[in-house]
Design a protein around this motif. Sequence first.
Motif, PDB file in Angstrom:
ATOM      1  N   LEU A 140       2.733 -39.041   9.150  1.00 61.85           N
ATOM      2  CA  LEU A 140       3.519 -38.122   8.549  1.00 61.85           C
ATOM      3  C   LEU A 140       3.912 -36.686   9.029  1.00 61.85           C
ATOM      4  O   LEU A 140       4.788 -36.043   9.150  1.00 61.85           O
ATOM      5  N   SER A 141       2.841 -36.475  10.025  1.00 58.85           N
ATOM      6  CA  SER A 141       3.127 -35.210  10.908  1.00 58.85           C
ATOM      7  C   SER A 141       4.201 -35.312  11.959  1.00 58.85           C
ATOM      8  O   SER A 141       5.121 -34.362  12.140  1.00 58.85           O
ATOM      9  N   ALA A 142       4.316 -36.455  12.570  1.00 59.90           N
ATOM     10  CA  ALA A 142       5.508 -36.827  13.302  1.00 59.90           C
ATOM     11  C   ALA A 142       6.601 -36.971  12.500  1.00 59.90           C
ATOM     12  O   ALA A 142       7.644 -36.199  13.192  1.00 59.90           O
ATOM     13  N   ILE A 143       6.774 -37.202  11.367  1.00 60.28           N
ATOM     14  CA  ILE A 143       7.812 -37.177  10.561  1.00 60.28           C
ATOM     15  C   ILE A 143       8.432 -35.592  10.421  1.00 60.28           C
ATOM     16  O   ILE A 143       9.374 -35.142  10.478  1.00 60.28           O
ATOM     17  N   ILE A 144       7.383 -35.004  10.036  1.00 60.22           N
ATOM     18  CA  ILE A 144       7.652 -33.269   9.654  1.00 60.22           C
ATOM     19  C   ILE A 144       8.019 -32.717  10.670  1.00 60.22           C
ATOM     20  O   ILE A 144       8.980 -31.974  10.739  1.00 60.22           O
ATOM     21  N   HIS A 145       7.655 -33.101  11.957  1.00 56.76           N
ATOM     22  CA  HIS A 145       7.746 -32.275  13.156  1.00 56.76           C
ATOM     23  C   HIS A 145       8.945 -32.868  13.835  1.00 56.76           C
ATOM     24  O   HIS A 145       9.892 -32.075  14.748  1.00 56.76           O
ATOM     25  N   ASP A 146       9.411 -34.077  13.660  1.00 58.18           N
ATOM     26  CA  ASP A 146      10.362 -34.624  14.243  1.00 58.18           C
ATOM     27  C   ASP A 146      11.287 -35.586  13.351  1.00 58.18           C
ATOM     28  O   ASP A 146      11.112 -36.921  13.350  1.00 58.18           O
ATOM     29  N   PRO A 147      12.145 -34.964  12.434  1.00 58.89           N
ATOM     30  CA  PRO A 147      12.752 -35.721  11.314  1.00 58.89           C
ATOM     31  C   PRO A 147      13.636 -36.773  11.901  1.00 58.89           C
ATOM     32  O   PRO A 147      14.009 -37.778  11.115  1.00 58.89           O
ATOM     33  N   ALA A 148      14.028 -36.702  13.006  1.00 59.66           N
ATOM     34  CA  ALA A 148      14.900 -37.675  13.673  1.00 59.66           C
ATOM     35  C   ALA A 148      14.267 -38.743  14.564  1.00 59.66           C
ATOM     36  O   ALA A 148      14.913 -39.627  15.226  1.00 59.66           O
ATOM     37  N   GLY A 149      12.726 -38.585  14.715  1.00 62.57           N
ATOM     38  CA  GLY A 149      12.036 -39.566  15.551  1.00 62.57           C
ATOM     39  C   GLY A 149      11.814 -40.897  15.067  1.00 62.57           C
ATOM     40  O   GLY A 149      12.372 -41.386  14.189  1.00 62.57           O
ATOM     41  N   ARG A 150      11.202 -41.521  16.150  1.00 63.56           N
ATOM     42  CA  ARG A 150      10.686 -42.845  15.783  1.00 63.56           C
ATOM     43  C   ARG A 150       9.998 -43.199  14.446  1.00 63.56           C
ATOM     44  O   ARG A 150      10.535 -44.001  13.938  1.00 63.56           O
ATOM     45  N   VAL A 151       9.176 -42.516  14.242  1.00 63.11           N
ATOM     46  CA  VAL A 151       8.471 -42.630  13.018  1.00 63.11           C
ATOM     47  C   VAL A 151       9.328 -42.585  11.669  1.00 63.11           C
ATOM     48  O   VAL A 151       9.470 -43.443  10.760  1.00 63.11           O
ATOM     49  N   ALA A 152      10.142 -41.451  11.802  1.00 63.86           N
ATOM     50  CA  ALA A 152      11.006 -41.202  10.799  1.00 63.86           C
ATOM     51  C   ALA A 152      12.107 -42.341  10.422  1.00 63.86           C
ATOM     52  O   ALA A 152      12.753 -42.586   9.538  1.00 63.86           O
ATOM     53  N   GLN A 153      12.567 -42.727  11.778  1.00 65.06           N
ATOM     54  CA  GLN A 153      13.616 -43.845  11.895  1.00 65.06           C
ATOM     55  C   GLN A 153      13.202 -45.036  10.991  1.00 65.06           C
ATOM     56  O   GLN A 153      13.602 -45.723  10.375  1.00 65.06           O
ATOM     57  N   ARG A 158      -1.761 -22.073   8.608  1.00 67.08           N
ATOM     58  CA  ARG A 158      -0.974 -21.462   9.586  1.00 67.08           C
ATOM     59  C   ARG A 158      -0.029 -20.593   9.001  1.00 67.08           C
ATOM     60  O   ARG A 158       0.430 -19.734   9.892  1.00 67.08           O
ATOM     61  N   GLY A 159       0.047 -20.399   7.615  1.00 74.30           N
ATOM     62  CA  GLY A 159       0.923 -19.384   7.311  1.00 74.30           C
ATOM     63  C   GLY A 159       2.188 -19.409   7.387  1.00 74.30           C
ATOM     64  O   GLY A 159       3.080 -18.267   7.587  1.00 74.30           O
ATOM     65  N   ALA A 160       2.673 -20.567   7.675  1.00 74.26           N
ATOM     66  CA  ALA A 160       4.055 -20.979   7.687  1.00 74.26           C
ATOM     67  C   ALA A 160       4.786 -21.386   6.589  1.00 74.26           C
ATOM     68  O   ALA A 160       4.828 -22.693   6.181  1.00 74.26           O
ATOM     69  N   PRO A 161       5.666 -20.584   5.826  1.00 69.67           N
ATOM     70  CA  PRO A 161       6.090 -21.187   4.565  1.00 69.67           C
ATOM     71  C   PRO A 161       7.113 -22.315   4.847  1.00 69.67           C
ATOM     72  O   PRO A 161       7.361 -23.236   4.028  1.00 69.67           O
ATOM     73  N   ARG A 162       7.892 -22.095   5.837  1.00 66.81           N
ATOM     74  CA  ARG A 162       8.934 -23.231   5.977  1.00 66.81           C
ATOM     75  C   ARG A 162       8.180 -24.702   6.303  1.00 66.81           C
ATOM     76  O   ARG A 162       8.712 -25.634   5.977  1.00 66.81           O
ATOM     77  N   LEU A 163       7.112 -24.684   7.173  1.00 68.97           N
ATOM     78  CA  LEU A 163       6.414 -25.837   7.381  1.00 68.97           C
ATOM     79  C   LEU A 163       5.590 -26.299   5.762  1.00 68.97           C
ATOM     80  O   LEU A 163       5.693 -27.494   5.725  1.00 68.97           O
ATOM     81  N   THR A 164       4.991 -25.233   5.204  1.00 66.71           N
ATOM     82  CA  THR A 164       4.525 -25.893   3.796  1.00 66.71           C
ATOM     83  C   THR A 164       5.778 -26.508   3.162  1.00 66.71           C
ATOM     84  O   THR A 164       5.448 -27.320   2.363  1.00 66.71           O
ATOM     85  N   GLN A 165       6.959 -25.997   3.109  1.00 64.63           N
ATOM     86  CA  GLN A 165       7.960 -26.621   2.542  1.00 64.63           C
ATOM     87  C   GLN A 165       8.250 -27.763   2.933  1.00 64.63           C
ATOM     88  O   GLN A 165       8.641 -28.977   1.904  1.00 64.63           O
TER      89      GLN A 165
END
Length: 77
Positions: free
Chosen positions: A9-22, A49-56
């Motif tokens: 799931l982290s891979a999908i979040i950080h790389d939405p066009a990556g292999r896992v997301a595909q 992390r205090g990252a609202p964008r990541l949280t979203q």
Amino acid sequence: MYLLDTNALSAIIHDPAGRVAQRLALVGAEQVCTSVIVAAELRYGAERRGAPRLTQRVQDLLGLINVRALEAPANQI
């Protein structure tokens, strides 16, 4: 049915066009799930992390897949 772990799931979040997301796109969101523990780990990590964008992004992804509770005998070997 695929049970996705924190790394997948982290891979999908950080790389939405990556292999896992595909792969997720190929099998369909209805064919994957994760555990409530993984969902909590992702939410905690994003909040820490205090990252609202990541949280979203975490919330958006978890809204697309089934988050499964642990039921007996999940804790037994």
